[in-house]
Structure formats: C-alpha cells, structure tokens
Scaffold this motif. Structure first.
Motif, PDB file in Angstrom:
ATOM      1  N   SER A   8      36.179  44.109  35.206  1.00 47.61           N
ATOM      2  CA  SER A   8      35.831  43.296  36.371  1.00 47.61           C
ATOM      3  C   SER A   8      37.113  43.013  37.140  1.00 47.61           C
ATOM      4  O   SER A   8      38.018  42.370  36.616  1.00 47.61           O
ATOM      5  CB  SER A   8      35.182  41.989  35.952  1.00 47.61           C
ATOM      6  N   LEU A  10      37.235  41.878  40.610  1.00 48.72           N
ATOM      7  CA  LEU A  10      37.150  40.948  41.720  1.00 48.72           C
ATOM      8  C   LEU A  10      36.490  39.658  41.258  1.00 48.72           C
ATOM      9  O   LEU A  10      35.417  39.689  40.670  1.00 48.72           O
ATOM     10  CB  LEU A  10      36.349  41.561  42.883  1.00 48.72           C
ATOM     11  N   TYR A  11      37.124  38.569  41.521  1.00 52.10           N
ATOM     12  CA  TYR A  11      36.517  37.273  41.220  1.00 52.10           C
ATOM     13  C   TYR A  11      36.715  36.388  42.443  1.00 52.10           C
ATOM     14  O   TYR A  11      37.846  36.081  42.817  1.00 52.10           O
ATOM     15  CB  TYR A  11      37.169  36.625  39.995  1.00 52.10           C
ATOM     16  N   LYS A  41      27.016  37.790  39.470  1.00 50.47           N
ATOM     17  CA  LYS A  41      27.782  39.028  39.396  1.00 50.47           C
ATOM     18  C   LYS A  41      26.899  40.197  39.818  1.00 50.47           C
ATOM     19  O   LYS A  41      25.676  40.168  39.656  1.00 50.47           O
ATOM     20  CB  LYS A  41      28.347  39.252  37.999  1.00 50.47           C
ATOM     21  N   HIS A  44      29.342  47.059  40.884  1.00 47.81           N
ATOM     22  CA  HIS A  44      29.938  47.758  42.015  1.00 47.81           C
ATOM     23  C   HIS A  44      30.234  49.201  41.600  1.00 47.81           C
ATOM     24  O   HIS A  44      29.954  49.623  40.474  1.00 47.81           O
ATOM     25  CB  HIS A  44      31.213  47.018  42.442  1.00 47.81           C
ATOM     26  N   THR A  52      32.314  48.427  36.832  1.00 47.65           N
ATOM     27  CA  THR A  52      33.005  47.418  37.621  1.00 47.65           C
ATOM     28  C   THR A  52      32.003  46.407  38.169  1.00 47.65           C
ATOM     29  O   THR A  52      30.956  46.796  38.678  1.00 47.65           O
ATOM     30  CB  THR A  52      33.760  48.080  38.797  1.00 47.65           C
ATOM     31  N   MET A  54      31.466  42.667  40.476  1.00 45.53           N
ATOM     32  CA  MET A  54      31.965  41.656  41.392  1.00 45.53           C
ATOM     33  C   MET A  54      31.387  40.309  40.970  1.00 45.53           C
ATOM     34  O   MET A  54      30.183  40.193  40.724  1.00 45.53           O
ATOM     35  CB  MET A  54      31.547  41.979  42.831  1.00 45.53           C
ATOM     36  N   TRP A  82      27.429  41.482  50.695  1.00 48.76           N
ATOM     37  CA  TRP A  82      27.689  42.710  49.957  1.00 48.76           C
ATOM     38  C   TRP A  82      26.514  43.147  49.074  1.00 48.76           C
ATOM     39  O   TRP A  82      26.585  44.151  48.385  1.00 48.76           O
ATOM     40  CB  TRP A  82      28.934  42.547  49.084  1.00 48.76           C
ATOM     41  N   THR A  90      25.704  45.928  44.246  1.00 47.55           N
ATOM     42  CA  THR A  90      26.209  45.886  45.615  1.00 47.55           C
ATOM     43  C   THR A  90      25.535  46.983  46.442  1.00 47.55           C
ATOM     44  O   THR A  90      24.935  47.916  45.905  1.00 47.55           O
ATOM     45  CB  THR A  90      27.728  46.106  45.641  1.00 47.55           C
ATOM     46  N   TYR A 394      33.377  41.384  52.430  1.00 48.86           N
ATOM     47  CA  TYR A 394      33.639  40.079  51.863  1.00 48.86           C
ATOM     48  C   TYR A 394      34.991  39.577  52.341  1.00 48.86           C
ATOM     49  O   TYR A 394      35.785  40.340  52.876  1.00 48.86           O
ATOM     50  CB  TYR A 394      33.605  40.108  50.340  1.00 48.86           C
TER      51      TYR A 394
END
Length: 394
Positions: A8, A10-11, A41, A44, A52, A54, A82, A90, A394
């Motif tokens: 992961s 992106l946070y 979450k 992606h 992956t 988000m 998104w 996404t 985003y």
C-alpha cells in the motif's frame, strides 16, 4: 515490510480536519456538514507484481433533504473522484479489468488479476449496463429476431438486433412469443412506442409470428431467406435418405447435394454430375433447390409469378418433403415476397450467434444467463472499454 503482504503506497490524510467543511451531494446539491469520517481502501493498479491499495479517510455527511428515513436522517458517504460509489476498486483498476475481460473469459481474467470472479462480474455488469442504458432507441424501425443456445437442455436466449445500426438492442432468456412481449416492455421502459417498429425479420416459427402479431401489429414480417433455404435443403436431404435404400450410390453423398457448386472439390463435382441428371428423385429435388436459389435474383416485379410457378412445380413433383415445403411457403407467401422490399436477413444474427457460442466454449459455460447476456452485449456491440485515466484524480 513483510513480502507476503500487499503493498500500500498511498495513504490520504487530507481529511484529518474536516468537521468545519461543507459538502454538496450529487443527489440533491444541498450543502451538508460533515458528520464523521471513515477509513476506506480501494485496489489500484499493481505496483510491479504487488497488489496496491489506496487508503483514505472519507467524510460522511447527514443530508436533511434527500436521505430521510424512519430512524432519522441517514448518514451518507461523500463520493470520491477516484472511484465510483460502493466500489472496492479505483477507476483505473476497473478500466484495466475491463480490458482483460474483453480479451479472455472472466474466470481467466480473475486469475490473472488475483481477484474473486464475482467481483469481476460486478465490474463488467456495471459498465455494460451503463453503456446499454445510453443506447438511443428513437430511430429503431427495423429489427431482426433469432434465438441462440445458452446452455444444454434446450435453453435459449433471444436476441433483438437493429438491422440498420447492427447493434444488439435487447437480449432475454427463452424463445417464442413471450420474448416479443418482453421486447415491447423494454421499448416502453425507454419511452418508445411499439408502433415505431415497422419491419421485423425472423424465421417461420409460429411462436414468433404470433408474438409479432400480438406485440407489433403494425410491423411487416420478412422471413429470413437463409431459413427458407434451410427448409429446402432439409427437404432435399429427406428425399435422399428415403431413396438411398433402393440406390446405395446415394449413401455418403449428403453434402454434395447441400453445398453450392463453387464449394465442391473436383471429385464431388464429378459425382454430382454423374448423379443429378439420372432418373433419381434426389436429382429432381436438387433441381428444385437450384430453382429456388435463382428466385432471390429475379426482379421484384416478377418475384410473385416466379414463386407461384416454383410452388406448382414442387407440388407436381410428388416428392412429399418438397410438397410440404411448397405448402409452407404458400401459407407465408406475402412475408417471403416482402424480402424484395426490405432486403432484411438474419445473416448478422448468425454471425453474432457464432461469437456467442465461441465465447461460451472459451468460458466453458456461464453460471447464469445474466452473465451470458452481458457478454453478448459487450462482444457483439463492441462496447467502448473505459479508458485508463492519465490525470491524478486526488
């Protein structure tokens, strides 16, 4: 980081202080204060070979205009740019998944993307339904109708195709007159009157004829010429089967009589020349077949006379299968002659049926008919696959 865990990268914590902000929901466009936030979450596009995700704290609002319930005001999650509502993916991942499913069976795409097949079907249903809901029905005047096998055990789906745009407008489970009523209800749901359908092309099924007369009484019926030729070919073969008991030389000659001359090899041509001019009933039936093939090339002002002469010839032949075909054609003479005005055939539907059966074989069948119908819409209509977004949402 443990390698066995998904990566992961992106946070989002941009919503850390949100309680003083106001959001407008798309459903009502009224300003709503933030009620609370909830961590969500979405999967992606993969980072190399790692899954992956988000993550983001998404605000929830309490709308006093559009979300009234018996228990009070309903708390609603604010849409994010998104991902679509209620999706675990996404937009970019869904676009990538749709490209996979357009090229291979959904089960295979699910294995490659390491996702559950049910989630993959939800993505496909969403985008197919969205694309089909935007189809313009205002200019639909000429349709072709035919059924194709959905699974073993005489189970079918019926397809309705716009002859002018070559698009599958509607597909439904079953076959026969009930499917015409379903198509009429489908048009009504789109705000269209059944009277706008002026021409219908189908085979000589009594169920289709009755369904058209009940649901589309103003439409003219054109019988597909390929189904008419199929009836004649079946009659020729019935004559051959009955005669080969007295004439063994007719055995294993089925396709010599059914194929067109330009598709025969030299050996088959020689055999045909030797048999067709003899005193065989099959030879007489074959000459009747050649004559009805020429029928489709005569000028329309002579078509009525030509067909009448052919039916008289077939009746005088005293070959029971050909006599029966002549009786059938006499009953539906007007709809057969209608072809010279409409020029409509089910040839496009036959090619679509081939695509459906090929997709069914690759997928080794579908769990339910809704999945098959969605695949028909996507493959036959060549629906536009969502493009991968190149901008940051985003």
């Amino acid at each position: 980081m443990c390698r066995s865990q998904p990566f992961s990268y992106l946070y989002f914590n941009r919503f850390r202080s949100l309680h003083n902000l106001v959001y407008r929901l798309p459903s009502c466009a009224q300003p709503c204060a933030v009620h609370d936030t909830e961590t969500k979450k979405w999967r992606h596009l993969d980072f190399w070979n790692w899954k992956t995700y988000m993550h983001a704290r998404v605000p929830r609002v309490k709308c006093e205009t559009c979300s009234n319930t018996k228990a009070g005001k309903k708390v609603t999650q604010v849409p994010v740019p998104w991902s679509r509502p209620l999706s675990h993916f996404t937009h970019q991942f869904e676009a990538w998944a749709m490209r996979w499913m357009a090229e291979m069976p959904v089960n295979a795409a699910a294995r490659e993307l390491r996702e559950h097949v049910t989630r993959m079907w939800r993505i496909l249903h969403h985008y197919v339904d969205k694309a089909m809901s935007s189809v313009n029905m205002s200019k639909v005047k000429r349709i072709a109708v035919d059924e194709t096998s959905s699974r073993r055990g005489h189970r079918y789906i019926t397809l309705f195709v716009d002859v002018d745009t070559k698009m599958v407008l509607f597909a439904t489970e079953g076959k026969g007159m009930d499917t015409l009523a379903s198509f009429k209800a489908f048009l009504a749901g789109k705000g269209r009157d059944a009277a706008q359908v002026e021409e219908v092309c189908c085979d000589m099924s009594p169920a289709y004829i009755r369904g058209i007369q009940d649901s589309f009484p103003q439409a003219q019926i054109t019988f597909d010429k390929f189904h008419i030729m199929k009836l004649v070919n079946e009659a020729v073969d019935d004559v051959r089967i009955a005669e080969q008991k007295q004439h063994p030389e007719l055995k294993k000659s089925k396709y010599i009589w059914l194929k067109n001359g330009n598709k025969l090899n030299e050996e088959q041509k020689n055999t045909l020349e030797r048999l067709k001019d003899g005193h065989l009933q099959t030879g007489r039936a074959y000459r009747l077949k050649l004559a009805i093939q020429e029928f489709w090339h005569v000028r329309h002002i002579f078509a009525d006379m030509y067909l009448q002469e052919w039916m008289g010839w077939a009746t005088r032949s005293q070959l029971p299968p050909m006599v029966q075909v002549a009786k059938t054609m006499k009953q539906h003479k007007e709809s057969i002659l209608r072809w010279f005005h409409s020029k409509m055939t089910n040839g496009l539907l036959e090619s679509i049926n081939g695509l459906v059966q090929a997709a069914k074989r690759r997928a080794r069948g579908y769990r339910n008919v809704d999945n098959l119908i969605s695949m028909v819409y996507m493959t036959a209509n060549k629906l536009r696959i969502p493009e991968l977004a190149t901008r940051r949402a985003y």
